[in-house]
Design a protein around this motif. Structure first.
Motif, PDB file in Angstrom:
ATOM      1  N   THR A 197       0.829  -1.213   0.000  1.00 20.61           N
ATOM      2  CA  THR A 197       0.000   0.000   0.000  1.00 20.61           C
ATOM      3  C   THR A 197       0.860   1.260   0.000  1.00 20.61           C
ATOM      4  O   THR A 197       0.637   2.190  -0.786  1.00 20.61           O
ATOM      5  N   SER A 214      -2.182  -7.556  -4.739  1.00 18.76           N
ATOM      6  CA  SER A 214      -0.785  -7.681  -4.272  1.00 18.76           C
ATOM      7  C   SER A 214      -0.326  -9.129  -4.142  1.00 18.76           C
ATOM      8  O   SER A 214       0.867  -9.376  -3.995  1.00 18.76           O
ATOM      9  N   ASP A 250      -0.368 -10.553  -1.670  1.00 22.90           N
ATOM     10  CA  ASP A 250       0.221 -10.459  -0.332  1.00 22.90           C
ATOM     11  C   ASP A 250       1.703 -10.126  -0.290  1.00 22.90           C
ATOM     12  O   ASP A 250       2.324 -10.257   0.774  1.00 22.90           O
TER      13      ASP A 250
HETATM   14  C1  LIG Z   1      -6.366  -8.703   8.982  1.00 27.98           C
HETATM   15  C2  LIG Z   1      -6.216  -8.875   7.514  1.00 27.98           C
HETATM   16  C3  LIG Z   1      -7.328  -9.036   6.737  1.00 27.98           C
HETATM   17  C4  LIG Z   1      -7.206  -9.175   5.354  1.00 27.98           C
HETATM   18  N1  LIG Z   1      -8.341  -9.303   4.610  1.00 27.98           N
HETATM   19  C5  LIG Z   1      -8.257  -9.336   3.259  1.00 27.98           C
HETATM   20  C6  LIG Z   1      -9.441  -9.369   2.462  1.00 27.98           C
HETATM   21  O1  LIG Z   1     -10.553  -9.372   2.946  1.00 27.98           O
HETATM   22  N2  LIG Z   1      -9.302  -9.376   1.110  1.00 27.98           N
HETATM   23  C7  LIG Z   1      -8.073  -9.367   0.498  1.00 27.98           C
HETATM   24  O2  LIG Z   1      -8.018  -9.362  -0.740  1.00 27.98           O
HETATM   25  N3  LIG Z   1      -6.922  -9.336   1.237  1.00 27.98           N
HETATM   26  C8  LIG Z   1      -6.989  -9.321   2.603  1.00 27.98           C
HETATM   27  N4  LIG Z   1      -5.839  -9.243   3.355  1.00 27.98           N
HETATM   28  C9  LIG Z   1      -4.535  -9.199   2.661  1.00 27.98           C
HETATM   29  C10 LIG Z   1      -4.022  -7.777   2.455  1.00 27.98           C
HETATM   30  O3  LIG Z   1      -5.004  -6.933   1.902  1.00 27.98           O
HETATM   31  C11 LIG Z   1      -2.806  -7.747   1.496  1.00 27.98           C
HETATM   32  O4  LIG Z   1      -1.785  -8.580   1.983  1.00 27.98           O
HETATM   33  C12 LIG Z   1      -2.298  -6.341   1.255  1.00 27.98           C
HETATM   34  O5  LIG Z   1      -1.265  -6.382   0.309  1.00 27.98           O
HETATM   35  C13 LIG Z   1      -1.748  -5.750   2.553  1.00 27.98           C
HETATM   36  O6  LIG Z   1      -1.255  -4.454   2.327  1.00 27.98           O
HETATM   37  P1  LIG Z   1       0.259  -4.059   2.717  1.00 27.98           P
HETATM   38  O7  LIG Z   1       1.130  -4.910   1.837  1.00 27.98           O
HETATM   39  O8  LIG Z   1       0.359  -2.621   2.432  1.00 27.98           O
HETATM   40  O9  LIG Z   1       0.421  -4.408   4.157  1.00 27.98           O
HETATM   41  C14 LIG Z   1      -5.919  -9.154   4.739  1.00 27.98           C
HETATM   42  C15 LIG Z   1      -4.786  -8.979   5.547  1.00 27.98           C
HETATM   43  C16 LIG Z   1      -4.919  -8.849   6.913  1.00 27.98           C
HETATM   44  C17 LIG Z   1      -3.700  -8.641   7.769  1.00 27.98           C
END
Ligand SMILES: Cc1cc2nc3c(=O)[nH]c(=O)nc-3n(C[C@H](O)[C@H](O)[C@H](O)COP(=O)(O)O)c2cc1C
Length: 193
Positions: A14, A161, A163
């Motif tokens: 993000t 992403s 993840d």
């Molecule tokens: C508590 C939690 C809930 C999440 N729920 C979803 C979700 O509902 N849908 C989705 O596509 N990803 C979900 N994710 C994955 C994150 O959106 C994803 O890894 C994203 O890249 C995280 O952003 P960052 O890399 O900036 O931390 C979730 C992650 C966490 C920690």
């Protein structure tokens, strides 16, 4: 100044995508500022109603540094990771806490444009719902929600992403949606000059 607000507690997808958006806006000649929830101490709104006196928030934490930025910005780029099909709890807390700002000056966001970016681990994990939450916040605050338009960026910029930071960098569709959304924001701002 165009303010980018990151709702991610990590320096990962993000933040990366938001910083790229701000770089693009700088290239287009706009001054930008970045603020993120990562490493910040921000307490929940407790609905104590102290703010209704118009003297700010009863909670003294890192939210105060954001308040000045929010007030001074001419446009907004809110970016959030998708958590449970919506925005992150951190970003929601920031929105709730901004009530104190509205209580002292309800014009601070009025008529200013805002766009939204949502980054999900899944291809369709709730990005549009998260964006809609941000656009609702703009609408309710009197700001003007701006999207990227039909064919790719209907509500704003959605990223997949898988993840990881590496995979979001490979999301061409996401960056094309971001491009379209930034162009619409710039067009809007040029028109309003
Ligand atoms: C508590 C939690 C809930 C999440 N729920 C979803 C979700 O509902 N849908 C989705 O596509 N990803 C979900 N994710 C994955 C994150 O959106 C994803 O890894 C994203 O890249 C995280 O952003 P960052 O890399 O900036 O931390 C979730 C992650 C966490 C920690």
């Amino acid at each position: 100044m165009i303010l980018g607000v990151s709702g991610s507690p990590r320096n990962q997808a993000t933040e990366n995508v938001l910083r790229k958006a701000l770089d693009q806006l700088e290239l287009a000649g706009y001054e930008t500022a970045f603020w993120g929830v990562r490493g910040k101490k921000i307490g929940f709104c407790t609905h104590c109603d102290y703010c209704l006196k118009g003297e700010g928030c009863a909670i003294n934490d890192d939210m105060s540094e954001l308040v000045t930025l929010l007030e001074n910005a001419q446009a907004y780029v809110f970016a959030t990771p998708v958590y449970n099909g919506g925005i992150s709890g951190q970003l929601k807390t920031v929105m709730d806490r901004s009530r104190a700002l509205f209580a002292s000056n309800n014009k601070w966001l009025r008529y200013k444009p805002g766009i939204a970016i949502a980054v999900g681990g899944d291809r369709a994990g709730g990005q549009e719902h998260a964006i809609q939450q941000i656009l609702n916040y703009y609408t309710m605050s009197g700001a003007v929600p701006v999207s990227g338009g039909f064919f790719g960026a209907n509500l704003g910029a959605t990223f997949w992403s898988k993840d990881t930071l590496e995979r979001v960098k490979e999301d061409g569709d996401g960056f094309s949606a971001l491009d379209k959304t930034l162009k619409k924001l710039i067009k809007y701002m040029e028109r309003e000059k």
